[in-house]
Every structure is written in structure tokens, then in C-alpha cells.
Design a protein around this motif. Structure first.
Motif, PDB file in Angstrom:
ATOM      1  N   THR A 170       0.838  -1.195   0.000  1.00  0.00           N
ATOM      2  CA  THR A 170       0.000   0.000   0.000  1.00  0.00           C
ATOM      3  C   THR A 170       0.872   1.244   0.000  1.00  0.00           C
ATOM      4  O   THR A 170       1.953   1.276   0.606  1.00  0.00           O
ATOM      5  CB  THR A 170      -0.947   0.020   1.208  1.00  0.00           C
ATOM      6  OG1 THR A 170      -0.235  -0.321   2.383  1.00  0.00           O
ATOM      7  CG2 THR A 170      -2.093  -0.945   1.011  1.00  0.00           C
ATOM      8  N   ALA A 171       0.385   2.268  -0.691  1.00  0.00           N
ATOM      9  CA  ALA A 171       1.077   3.557  -0.781  1.00  0.00           C
ATOM     10  C   ALA A 171       0.262   4.610  -0.049  1.00  0.00           C
ATOM     11  O   ALA A 171      -0.975   4.631  -0.133  1.00  0.00           O
ATOM     12  CB  ALA A 171       1.251   3.954  -2.241  1.00  0.00           C
ATOM     13  N   LEU A 172       0.946   5.491   0.653  1.00  0.00           N
ATOM     14  CA  LEU A 172       0.288   6.549   1.415  1.00  0.00           C
ATOM     15  C   LEU A 172       0.653   7.897   0.825  1.00  0.00           C
ATOM     16  O   LEU A 172       1.829   8.233   0.706  1.00  0.00           O
ATOM     17  CB  LEU A 172       0.727   6.492   2.887  1.00  0.00           C
ATOM     18  CG  LEU A 172       0.184   7.582   3.806  1.00  0.00           C
ATOM     19  CD1 LEU A 172      -1.323   7.461   3.951  1.00  0.00           C
ATOM     20  CD2 LEU A 172       0.857   7.501   5.180  1.00  0.00           C
ATOM     21  N   GLU A 173      -0.377   8.679   0.457  1.00  0.00           N
ATOM     22  CA  GLU A 173      -0.182  10.026  -0.065  1.00  0.00           C
ATOM     23  C   GLU A 173      -1.056  10.997   0.718  1.00  0.00           C
ATOM     24  O   GLU A 173      -2.043  10.604   1.341  1.00  0.00           O
ATOM     25  CB  GLU A 173      -0.560  10.093  -1.546  1.00  0.00           C
ATOM     26  CG  GLU A 173       0.278   9.203  -2.446  1.00  0.00           C
ATOM     27  CD  GLU A 173      -0.178   9.280  -3.887  1.00  0.00           C
ATOM     28  OE1 GLU A 173       0.586   9.788  -4.718  1.00  0.00           O
ATOM     29  OE2 GLU A 173      -1.315   8.842  -4.159  1.00  0.00           O
ATOM     30  N   ARG A 174      -0.687  12.270   0.658  1.00  0.00           N
ATOM     31  CA  ARG A 174      -1.500  13.318   1.295  1.00  0.00           C
ATOM     32  C   ARG A 174      -2.675  13.615   0.372  1.00  0.00           C
ATOM     33  O   ARG A 174      -2.488  13.928  -0.797  1.00  0.00           O
ATOM     34  CB  ARG A 174      -0.660  14.574   1.530  1.00  0.00           C
ATOM     35  CG  ARG A 174      -1.272  15.596   2.482  1.00  0.00           C
ATOM     36  CD  ARG A 174      -0.306  16.769   2.646  1.00  0.00           C
ATOM     37  NE  ARG A 174      -0.676  17.691   3.697  1.00  0.00           N
ATOM     38  CZ  ARG A 174      -1.522  18.702   3.570  1.00  0.00           C
ATOM     39  NH1 ARG A 174      -2.104  18.902   2.400  1.00  0.00           N
ATOM     40  NH2 ARG A 174      -1.790  19.508   4.575  1.00  0.00           N
ATOM     41  N   GLY A 175      -3.893  13.537   0.921  1.00  0.00           N
ATOM     42  CA  GLY A 175      -5.042  13.584   0.048  1.00  0.00           C
ATOM     43  C   GLY A 175      -5.953  14.783   0.176  1.00  0.00           C
ATOM     44  O   GLY A 175      -7.041  14.783  -0.400  1.00  0.00           O
ATOM     45  N   ASP A 176      -5.565  15.817   0.908  1.00  0.00           N
ATOM     46  CA  ASP A 176      -6.444  16.974   0.996  1.00  0.00           C
ATOM     47  C   ASP A 176      -5.626  18.257   1.115  1.00  0.00           C
ATOM     48  O   ASP A 176      -4.407  18.240   1.062  1.00  0.00           O
ATOM     49  CB  ASP A 176      -7.426  16.846   2.175  1.00  0.00           C
ATOM     50  CG  ASP A 176      -6.724  16.894   3.543  1.00  0.00           C
ATOM     51  OD1 ASP A 176      -5.519  17.213   3.590  1.00  0.00           O
ATOM     52  OD2 ASP A 176      -7.375  16.619   4.554  1.00  0.00           O
ATOM     53  N   ASP A 177      -6.323  19.375   1.224  1.00  0.00           N
ATOM     54  CA  ASP A 177      -5.657  20.678   1.326  1.00  0.00           C
ATOM     55  C   ASP A 177      -5.725  21.218   2.748  1.00  0.00           C
ATOM     56  O   ASP A 177      -5.806  22.428   2.964  1.00  0.00           O
ATOM     57  CB  ASP A 177      -6.314  21.684   0.359  1.00  0.00           C
ATOM     58  CG  ASP A 177      -6.141  21.274  -1.095  1.00  0.00           C
ATOM     59  OD1 ASP A 177      -5.053  20.767  -1.422  1.00  0.00           O
ATOM     60  OD2 ASP A 177      -7.086  21.453  -1.872  1.00  0.00           O
ATOM     61  N   GLY A 178      -5.737  20.370   3.722  1.00  0.00           N
ATOM     62  CA  GLY A 178      -5.864  20.766   5.112  1.00  0.00           C
ATOM     63  C   GLY A 178      -4.601  21.405   5.654  1.00  0.00           C
ATOM     64  O   GLY A 178      -3.653  21.696   4.917  1.00  0.00           O
TER      65      GLY A 178
END
Length: 273
Positions: A170-178
Motif C-alpha cells: 500500500t502507498a500513502l499520499e496526502r489527500g487533501d488541502d488541510g
């Protein structure tokens, strides 16, 4: 495993976490997430019923045979696999994390224990002398390796994949503009409440995680503060590395809903023919 040179624990915490640590003064007992002090806290927050775990276990159900669980830690994937009747080789570099796994296995029924082989080894360079139809690697573990370490991992995986075998990761990426840094109060399986900080600016090549008890001892005693910085690997970079190593991506499955801060994608791969 092969990692970049790590700074002293606590020194790379985000601004919010750094202020919290400074407020504790001499009470702060700094450590990493995977060492003797940090491993029990990290394990307390481990979940065995989340989208990633369910997806990986479902992928294994597509074919019989033993499973190689890389960076197995305290058994987040290993224990449910064993409970489902699988034979599992659990490999990890951290003696402290494997100590927690062995403690859990000691409480398990004898048939379940007999199906588990625990191996302390570097996932970027290992030789088990056998092949597996299933090799698993969970989200944050790949991010602990530098580019050379990841190349070694791919070579080792290929050397241990059975014909037609699958490597799931599994790959983890930043998914929002928070915000760059978040702070949350979370509860472990023991019922202990923790403060969990994550500093992850948009576009950053790494993120830092800080974990400490939310309710420090009232007697003024020491407070364990765990901090680690891990790399961030974009999905496009990861897929290019896999292809160059000789692993073909068969499927991609997004495991998190839109708008989540953490965007987790499951890749199922096989050796390139």
C-alpha cells in the motif's frame, strides 16, 4: 532496513508537537515509535479492522498458500492471517516490535502459534530460502526505506515470490488541502488516551508523527513522547520503481474515501513475465 540518517527523537516534531514537548520540560522521555519505549504505545493504537487490513486479507484469500508478512511489527496483519488458518512468516527488523508479536503469540492457541515463523531481518536484504505465493507490505513501512533500501526490497521480494505469486503493498499520499499539522486525541485498545500529532506540509518529501499519553502522570513523573519522521513516496514514483525492478502492477485500489487527509492505495503486483 536501510533508512536515511535519523535525527534525535523529538527534534523533528512539527511546531505544535514541539511546543507540547517543550511544555513537558525535563519530564519528556523522548523515543522513536518502534523502539523499546515507543513500540508498546504504537501497538496500542494498532487496528485489526480497517480498510487496509481488510483489503490485504481479502487479496490473500484469492489463492491458498503461506504468506510472507514484511515489516510485520507486532502482528497487525500476521495475527488475523493466523486466526484465519494461514501459515505466516513474520519478518521485521525491530526486536522490540517482534517481542510484542511473540507475547501475543504466547497467548494464542498452540495450532495458531505453530503456523507462525518469526524472523528478525532487514526487509531490504533478506534470504529465507523459500518462496511464497503471497508477500505483503503495509502502508508506512515502505516509507522507512531510502531509494537504495527500496531497490533491495524489490530484489528480495522477487527472489521470494513463487511462480504466479502476488506482492501486495500500500502507498500513502496526502489527500487533501488541510493544515500542515494536525492534532487529535485518540484512544488505544487498552483504553489509554493519546495525543497524536502529524506534521505533513503539502508537497513535502517526509512527514513527522508524534505520539504521547494525553493524560500525563499527576505525580510529575516522566512522560513517554514518541516521534518519528518517515519519507513520502508518490504513487507515480513507486509505480516507476516497481516497473524498473521487474514487478508489474496488476490492480490499483483506492482504500480511502475522497477528502481524507490520508490517501491509501493498494497495489497488487506480480513478477514481470
Amino acid at each position: 532496513m536501510t533508512t536515511a540518517t535519523a535525527p534525535a527523537p523529538g527534534t523533528d516534531a512539527g511546531p505544535l508537537a514541539a511546543r507540547r514537548i517543550a511544555g513537558l520540560g525535563a519530564r519528556a522521555r523522548l523515543c522513536g515509535l518502534y523502539d523499546t519505549l515507543g513500540a508498546p504505545l504504537y501497538q496500542d493504537l494498532a487496528t485489526y479492522d480497517d480498510p487496509e487490513t481488510r483489503a490485504l486479507l481479502a487479496g490473500v484469500r484469492t489463492a491458498p498458500g503461506p504468506v510472507l508478512d514484511l515489516a510485520a511489527g507486532a502482528g497487525r496483519f500476521t495475527l488475523p492471517l493466523l486466526a484465519g488458518g494461514r501459515e505466516v512468516t513474520a519478518l521485521d527488523l525491530s526486536a522490540d516490535m517482534l517481542g510484542l508479536l511473540r507475547a501475543e503469540l504466547a497467548k494464542a492457541p498452540a495450532p495458531m502459534r505453530s503456523r507462525c515463523t518469526v524472523v528478525q531481518a532487514d526487509m531490504s536484504a533478506f534470504d529465507l530460502g523459500r518462496r511464497f505465493p503471497h508477500v505483503l507490505l503495509g502502508t508506512t513501512s515502505l516509507s522507512l526505506l531510502d531509494a537504495d533500501g527500496r531497490a533491495g526490497l524489490y530484489r528480495s521480494v522477487l527472489a521470494h515470490l513463487a511462480d504466479g505469486g502476488r506482492f501486495q503493498l500500500t502507498a500513502l499520499e496526502r489527500g487533501d488541502d488541510g493544515p500542515d499539522e494536525t492534532a487529535a486525541r485518540v484512544t488505544g485498545t487498552s483504553g489509554t488516551a493519546y495525543e497524536l500529532y502529524e506534521h505533513w506540509p503539502a508537497g513535502a518529501t517526509s512527514r513527522s508523527v508524534t505520539l504521547l499519553p494525553a493524560d500525563p502522570p499527576a505525580d510529575g513523573g516522566p512522560v513517554t513522547v514518541c516521534t518519528d519522521r518517515v519519507g513520502v513516496i508518490g504513487l507515480d514514483v513507486l509505480e516507476a520503481e516497481l516497473a524498473a525492478a521487474g514487478l508489474t502492477v496488476l490492480t490499483r485500489s483506492l482504500l480511502t474515501p475522497p477528502g481524507e487527509r490520508h490517501r491509501v492505495t493498494l497495489l497488487t503486483t506480480e513478477a514481470t513475465r
